[in-house]
Design a protein around this motif. Structure first.
Motif, PDB file in Angstrom:
ATOM      1  N   GLY A 296       0.946  -1.379   0.004  1.00  0.00           N
ATOM      2  CA  GLY A 296       0.025  -0.008  -0.039  1.00  0.00           C
ATOM      3  C   GLY A 296       0.784   1.308  -0.074  1.00  0.00           C
ATOM      4  N   GLN A 297       0.216   2.413  -0.026  1.00  0.00           N
ATOM      5  CA  GLN A 297       0.741   3.690  -0.685  1.00  0.00           C
ATOM      6  C   GLN A 297       1.536   4.187   0.565  1.00  0.00           C
ATOM      7  OE1 GLN A 297      -1.458   6.505  -2.648  1.00  0.00           O
ATOM      8  NE2 GLN A 297      -0.022   8.209  -2.353  1.00  0.00           N
ATOM      9  N   SER A 298       0.781   4.231   1.731  1.00  0.00           N
ATOM     10  CA  SER A 298       1.451   4.800   3.090  1.00  0.00           C
ATOM     11  C   SER A 298       2.616   3.963   3.648  1.00  0.00           C
ATOM     12  CB  SER A 298       0.255   4.544   4.405  1.00  0.00           C
ATOM     13  OG  SER A 298      -0.448   5.767   4.424  1.00  0.00           O
ATOM     14  N   THR A 299       2.413   2.528   3.455  1.00  0.00           N
ATOM     15  CA  THR A 299       3.770   1.922   4.017  1.00  0.00           C
ATOM     16  C   THR A 299       4.944   2.093   2.796  1.00  0.00           C
ATOM     17  OG1 THR A 299       2.309   0.113   4.586  1.00  0.00           O
ATOM     18  CG2 THR A 299       4.659  -0.322   4.217  1.00  0.00           C
ATOM     19  N   ALA A 300       4.619   2.298   1.488  1.00  0.00           N
ATOM     20  CA  ALA A 300       5.692   2.752   0.683  1.00  0.00           C
ATOM     21  C   ALA A 300       6.276   4.161   0.758  1.00  0.00           C
ATOM     22  CB  ALA A 300       5.123   2.705  -0.917  1.00  0.00           C
ATOM     23  N   ILE A 301       5.427   5.043   1.315  1.00  0.00           N
ATOM     24  CA  ILE A 301       5.852   6.334   1.668  1.00  0.00           C
ATOM     25  C   ILE A 301       6.831   6.313   2.982  1.00  0.00           C
ATOM     26  CG2 ILE A 301       5.218   8.666   2.589  1.00  0.00           C
ATOM     27  CD1 ILE A 301       2.946   8.393   0.831  1.00  0.00           C
ATOM     28  N   ARG A 302       6.419   5.568   3.919  1.00  0.00           N
ATOM     29  CA  ARG A 302       7.203   5.348   5.174  1.00  0.00           C
ATOM     30  C   ARG A 302       8.286   4.662   4.980  1.00  0.00           C
ATOM     31  NH1 ARG A 302       6.468   5.780  10.628  1.00  0.00           N
ATOM     32  NH2 ARG A 302       7.826   4.160  12.063  1.00  0.00           N
ATOM     33  N   ASN A 303       8.452   3.701   4.173  1.00  0.00           N
ATOM     34  CA  ASN A 303       9.785   3.041   3.871  1.00  0.00           C
ATOM     35  C   ASN A 303      10.662   3.777   3.318  1.00  0.00           C
ATOM     36  OD1 ASN A 303       8.966   0.715   5.292  1.00  0.00           O
ATOM     37  ND2 ASN A 303       8.165  -0.208   3.434  1.00  0.00           N
ATOM     38  N   GLY A 304      10.104   4.737   2.124  1.00  0.00           N
ATOM     39  CA  GLY A 304      10.979   5.691   1.423  1.00  0.00           C
ATOM     40  C   GLY A 304      11.484   6.615   2.424  1.00  0.00           C
ATOM     41  N   VAL A 305      10.777   7.228   3.247  1.00  0.00           N
ATOM     42  CA  VAL A 305      11.031   8.217   4.299  1.00  0.00           C
ATOM     43  C   VAL A 305      12.270   7.486   5.162  1.00  0.00           C
ATOM     44  CG1 VAL A 305      10.530   9.709   6.378  1.00  0.00           C
ATOM     45  CG2 VAL A 305       8.964   9.422   4.265  1.00  0.00           C
ATOM     46  N   LYS A 306      11.901   6.340   5.649  1.00  0.00           N
ATOM     47  CA  LYS A 306      13.042   5.768   6.574  1.00  0.00           C
ATOM     48  C   LYS A 306      14.183   5.457   5.738  1.00  0.00           C
ATOM     49  CE  LYS A 306      11.409   1.983   8.717  1.00  0.00           C
ATOM     50  NZ  LYS A 306      10.487   0.836   9.043  1.00  0.00           N
ATOM     51  N   LEU A 307      14.319   5.398   4.473  1.00  0.00           N
ATOM     52  CA  LEU A 307      15.282   5.208   3.684  1.00  0.00           C
ATOM     53  C   LEU A 307      16.291   6.584   3.362  1.00  0.00           C
ATOM     54  CD1 LEU A 307      14.095   2.457   1.288  1.00  0.00           C
ATOM     55  CD2 LEU A 307      15.976   2.108   3.113  1.00  0.00           C
ATOM     56  N   ALA A 308      15.398   7.545   3.709  1.00  0.00           N
ATOM     57  CA  ALA A 308      15.622   8.949   3.157  1.00  0.00           C
ATOM     58  C   ALA A 308      17.204   9.338   3.866  1.00  0.00           C
ATOM     59  CB  ALA A 308      14.676   9.749   2.985  1.00  0.00           C
ATOM     60  N   GLN A 309      17.918  10.290   3.230  1.00  0.00           N
ATOM     61  CA  GLN A 309      19.199  10.812   3.786  1.00  0.00           C
ATOM     62  C   GLN A 309      18.994  12.253   3.980  1.00  0.00           C
ATOM     63  OE1 GLN A 309      22.957   9.323   2.120  1.00  0.00           O
ATOM     64  NE2 GLN A 309      21.479   8.013   0.829  1.00  0.00           N
ATOM     65  N   GLY A 310      17.865  12.809   3.447  1.00  0.00           N
ATOM     66  CA  GLY A 310      17.552  14.355   3.651  1.00  0.00           C
ATOM     67  C   GLY A 310      16.885  14.765   4.944  1.00  0.00           C
ATOM     68  N   GLU A 311      17.074  15.716   5.477  1.00  0.00           N
ATOM     69  CA  GLU A 311      16.203  16.473   6.552  1.00  0.00           C
ATOM     70  C   GLU A 311      14.998  16.576   6.517  1.00  0.00           C
ATOM     71  OE1 GLU A 311      18.355  19.637   8.530  1.00  0.00           O
ATOM     72  OE2 GLU A 311      20.522  18.422   8.366  1.00  0.00           O
TER      73      GLU A 311
END
Length: 229
Positions: free
Chosen positions: A76-91
């Protein structure tokens, strides 16, 4: 990417069966941000059945800012967004829908709004003042927004818009649940911060089909709204 440069922004894009929309959107993100701010692009493929994953692999070879990941099961979309944020290096995180209806050229506008806002504003939410969806979808969203607003008092005219800018650390502290991305203004307010709505461009889908229908969205929304309330 130059690892010596600290990334200020991560653009997170969830996709499911959007193969034809990926390359044009990546090119637009690069055009909007390259030279403006140190950034990366993170795509999360939610187990697409088309060639989305192959398209992303090829684009990574020619786009230094692009990092692509894939779920092992559709989540689902929310999980995809959250996983992307967890992998993100930007503040800070900017999100876009993968269908191309959000305009990456609006990201600098959100950044400018952030730079002129008070420090307690942690979410800058896109507001589609002229939606390019079908009449039934626009009416369904108008009714849903009115109900949500009256119950949650989140003072946000359009929580369903995919383009948003928020602080990574604040987002990761929010309670997680499926479809949480539709309630970020209320959740951010609950956490003690503020949000601002920023008028943005909205475009017609150029290819592919929507992954939601009005009835399905309504049933999910009723359950989520009760929980968030």
């Amino acid at each position: 990417l130059d690892n010596t440069v600290k990334l200020q922004l991560s653009v997170v894009v969830p996709v499911f069966n959007e193969a034809e929309n990926i390359a044009p959107l990546v090119h637009e993100i690069v055009a909007a941000l390259r030279g403006l701010i140190p950034f990366e692009i993170i795509y999360i493929d939610d187990c697409s059945k088309d060639t989305s994953r192959e398209v992303l692999k090829q684009l990574q070879l020619v786009t230094a800012e692009l990092r692509a990941f894939g779920h092992t099961k559709q989540s689902g979309q929310s999980t995809a967004i959250r996983n992307g944020v967890k992998l993100a290096q930007g503040e800070w995180i900017a999100t876009l829908d993968g269908d191309g209806q959000n305009d990456p050229a609006d990201i600098p506008k959100l950044i400018a709004a952030r730079d002129s806002a008070n420090a307690d504003v942690k979410l800058f939410a896109g507001w589609r003042v002229e939606r390019k969806d079908t009449g039934s979808k626009r009416w369904a969203s108008k009714i849903a927004n009115a109900i949500r607003s009256s119950l949650l008092k989140d003072e946000t005219p359009d929580t369903g818009c995919g383009i948003k800018l928020f602080e990574r650390a604040v987002f990761l502290d929010l309670p997680y649940f499926d479809h949480m991305h539709r309630y970020l203004p209320a959740l951010v307010k609950r956490a003690g911060f503020q949000s601002v709505s920023v008028p943005v461009n909205h475009r017609e889908r150029s290819s592919g089909v929507s992954k939601y229908n009005n009835l399905g969205r309504a049933w999910v929304g009723i359950s989520d709204l009760r929980g968030v309330s």
